[in-house]
Design a protein around this motif. Structure first.
Motif, mmCIF file in Angstrom:
data_model
loop_
_atom_site.group_PDB
_atom_site.id
_atom_site.type_symbol
_atom_site.label_atom_id
_atom_site.label_comp_id
_atom_site.label_asym_id
_atom_site.label_seq_id
_atom_site.Cartn_x
_atom_site.Cartn_y
_atom_site.Cartn_z
ATOM 1 N N LYS A 227 0.827 -1.206 0.000
ATOM 2 C CA LYS A 227 0.000 0.000 0.000
ATOM 3 C C LYS A 227 0.863 1.259 0.000
ATOM 4 C CE LYS A 227 -3.875 -2.287 2.254
ATOM 5 N NZ LYS A 227 -4.706 -2.387 3.476
ATOM 6 N N VAL A 355 -3.126 4.122 1.364
ATOM 7 C CA VAL A 355 -2.726 4.685 0.070
ATOM 8 C C VAL A 355 -3.261 6.109 -0.061
ATOM 9 C CG1 VAL A 355 -2.888 4.437 -2.425
ATOM 10 C CG2 VAL A 355 -2.688 2.400 -0.990
ATOM 11 N N PRO A 416 -10.049 -0.572 -1.662
ATOM 12 C CA PRO A 416 -9.465 -1.917 -1.519
ATOM 13 C C PRO A 416 -10.227 -3.007 -2.254
ATOM 14 C CG PRO A 416 -10.673 -1.323 0.466
ATOM 15 C CD PRO A 416 -10.704 -0.118 -0.426
ATOM 16 N N ASN A 442 -6.264 -4.273 -7.116
ATOM 17 C CA ASN A 442 -5.745 -4.991 -5.952
ATOM 18 C C ASN A 442 -5.352 -6.444 -6.173
ATOM 19 O OD1 ASN A 442 -6.403 -2.906 -3.647
ATOM 20 N ND2 ASN A 442 -8.229 -2.997 -4.925
ATOM 21 N N ILE A 461 -1.486 -3.197 -7.503
ATOM 22 C CA ILE A 461 -0.639 -3.453 -6.336
ATOM 23 C C ILE A 461 0.229 -4.701 -6.522
ATOM 24 C CG2 ILE A 461 -0.689 -4.147 -3.899
ATOM 25 C CD1 ILE A 461 -2.886 -2.185 -3.422
#
Length: 564
Positions: A227, A355, A416, A442, A461
């Motif tokens: 993150k 983030v 998320p 994600n 990510i």
């Protein structure tokens, strides 16, 4: 040694099987008693009913009791068919699974003899992508995980793995960690800390619940906090945006760059072909379009007749001067995706987690106008900028934040959950077609979907983390790893053509890289000369350095086939 136990999914299947079996036996017995007493006119006991049902389900040819009425015959058929399904359709496959699992437990090596390998502790989404990169670089690796069912699944896929607890000396011994060149920990922070205290070194993928300095005190050589990494990357891209630097710009040869240029709805290029745009006003733009993201799909080496649509993304290669000329020619003054330096613009950050906090801090330090949306009121406490409590998928909340207002607007969707991110992106794009949207991804599996929803720039990510870790590991093996992730999951990698390579035996048209691999050759460095205008009849030579762009999968296939 771990106690031998069946995977949970097998235990669940067996449990549900017997629940279904006994339920049907009692149901059929009750129906048997009802039919024989009230329709057949014969009285039987419960034991007789159970005996008849079990014998019939076992598909024996002649049961002791033969039902003669239509209802009785129908029940006989149903019971017999149920027995066939339960026996051949369910029991045999479950027994086969159990047998294969037990055979695996006896045949699977309890340890490894690998040396100079990478030990990956705890299998996860990031670990999955990491071992894919290691495999593509021909770096030996081994997955060490305490979950037998996870290792069983990996073993069936041919992934080197061992069952063992990474926090114990016995588990690490099984992975032959003393002979390993690197250890990567992808568990929880508590698990990773326990491994570090046992091992004393390694690369840690941290959740962020434990401070980096504490993990380094425990012995971590490198700490990657996904993150934080994404927060820094997004903040860096925003600063570039404010300075008028093309978003997603990557230098692959000295002075030569590749960038992604979103086509906004009010751009003059919408509805025109690539050929028309590049030859407008009687001249010809510099640079070259080597791919286009359209409707969530990557089209490598698009035909000159390809029509540009709103919110598609051009992948252009050239010098910085050429890239800026392309952007100036394609975009109108009020819809340039980069904008002029110091142009007043608004920022809306959706999601104020780890983030989002880093991004908001950097924006406020830069003195720009920013508003924040988050569904958790506690996450917004103490903020010195406008904040709104609400859902990222609520149009009224987005309107309150000013998403539909005119002007230079950048929306950062840093949620998320990928499904929520995709829906929020879709709503923002519908409310403000000219907005520049940066979206966090994600899992590494939804980049196309989020782009199709209307995102201008997707930051994944797992992809970013794996690139950072693989780069560090490659150094230990003296491997060249220059993959550069771009906005939509594209990768740029530079290869050197080896001796007696298949690449030197055919021209580029015959190699058909876009069709066979989904990637494109964007530049050739031959000695001191750089070739950008690559002809279909071009034949590569030994020692050429070539820059290739494509998806991770395409680049991996290209590397594997040509043994680079």
């Amino acid at each position: 040694m771990e106690r031998m136990k069946l995977p949970r999914y097998v235990i669940r299947y067996v449990f549900y099987y017997f629940v279904a079996l006994f339920s049907l036996i009692f149901l059929y017995s009750a129906l048997f008693l009802f039919i024989t007493r009230y329709i057949e006119g014969v009285k039987y006991g419960v034991a007789d009913a159970l005996h008849w049902v079990i014998v019939s389900m076992a598909t024996r040819a002649v049961p002791d009791v033969v039902l003669t009425t239509t209802a009785g015959k129908t029940l006989s058929i149903i019971v017999s068919m149920s027995g066939i399904v339960l026996m051949f359709g369910l029991l045999i496959p479950i027994s086969n699974t159990i047998w294969k699992y037990l055979a695996w437990r006896f045949e699977h090596p309890a340890s490894t003899t690998l040396r100079n390998h990478v030990v990956v502790c705890y299998y996860s989404k990031i670990a999955e992508k990491l071992i894919g990169e290691l495999e593509s670089l021909n770096i030996p690796f081994l997955v060490l995980d305490p979950r037998a069912e996870v290792v069983h699944s990996l073993f069936e896929k041919g992934v080197p793995c061992v069952v063992g607890d990474p926090t114990s000396s016995e588990g690490l011994k099984r992975a032959n960690v003393e002979s390993a060149k690197a250890v990567v920990m992808c568990g929880t922070d508590v698990q990773n800390t326990a491994v570090l205290l046992e091992l004393g070194s390694g690369i840690v993928v941290a959740e962020g619940t434990i401070k980096e300095e504490h993990l380094k005190m425990a012995g971590a050589d490198m700490v990657v906090v996904p993150k934080k990494l994404v927060g820094d990357h997004v903040a860096h891209r925003i600063i570039e945006l404010m300075k008028g630097v093309p978003v997603g710009e990557v230098e692959f040869f000295r002075g030569l760059y590749i960038t992604e240029l979103p086509v906004n709805p009010e751009c003059g290029a919408v509805g025109k072909t690539i050929k028309e745009v590049w030859t407008q006003e009687g001249g010809r733009l510099g640079g070259r379009v080597i791919a286009i993201w359209k409707d969530g799909k990557l089209i490598p080496s698009p035909a000159p007749e390809t029509v540009l649509t709103s919110n598609s993304v051009l992948v252009v290669v050239g010098t910085l001067e050429q890239l800026r000329t392309v952007e100036d020619s394609i975009c109108t003054e009020r819809c340039k995706c980069m904008g002029a330096p110091h142009t007043p613009r608004r920022f809306i950050v959706i999601g104020h987690g780890e983030v989002g906090k880093e991004v908001v801090r950097r924006l406020m330090d830069a003195g720009v106008e920013v508003a924040v949306i988050d569904s958790n009121p506690h996450a917004l406490s103490g903020l010195e900028c406008p904040s709104i409590v609400g859902s990222a998928t609520d149009e009224e909340v987005l309107k309150e934040a000013g998403v539909d207002q005119p002007g230079h607007l950048t929306v950062l969707i840093l949620l998320p959950d990928d499904s929520e991110s995709a829906l929020s992106t879709l709503l923002v794009r519908d409310m403000n077609p000219r907005a520049f949207i940066i979206t966090r991804e994600n899992t590494g599996e939804n980049i196309d979907k989020i782009h199709k929803a209307g995102s201008s720039y997707v930051v994944s990510i797992p992809v970013m983390c794996v690139e950072v870790i693989t780069s560090e590991i490659a150094k230990k093996y003296n491997k060249k790893y220059k993959a550069e992730p771009m906005a939509q999951g594209l990768v740029v990698e530079v290869f050197e053509v080896p001796k007696k390579s298949l690449l030197t035996e055919f021209d580029l048209e015959s190699l058909s890289l876009p069709r066979k691999f989904g990637c494109s050759l964007i530049g050739i460095k031959r000695g001191e000369d750089v070739i950008l205008d690559i002809k279909p009849n071009e034949v590569l030579k030994e020692g050429d350095r070539i820059a290739v762009v494509g998806t991770e999968e395409g680049i991996s296939r290209f590397r594997e086939v040509f043994m680079l």
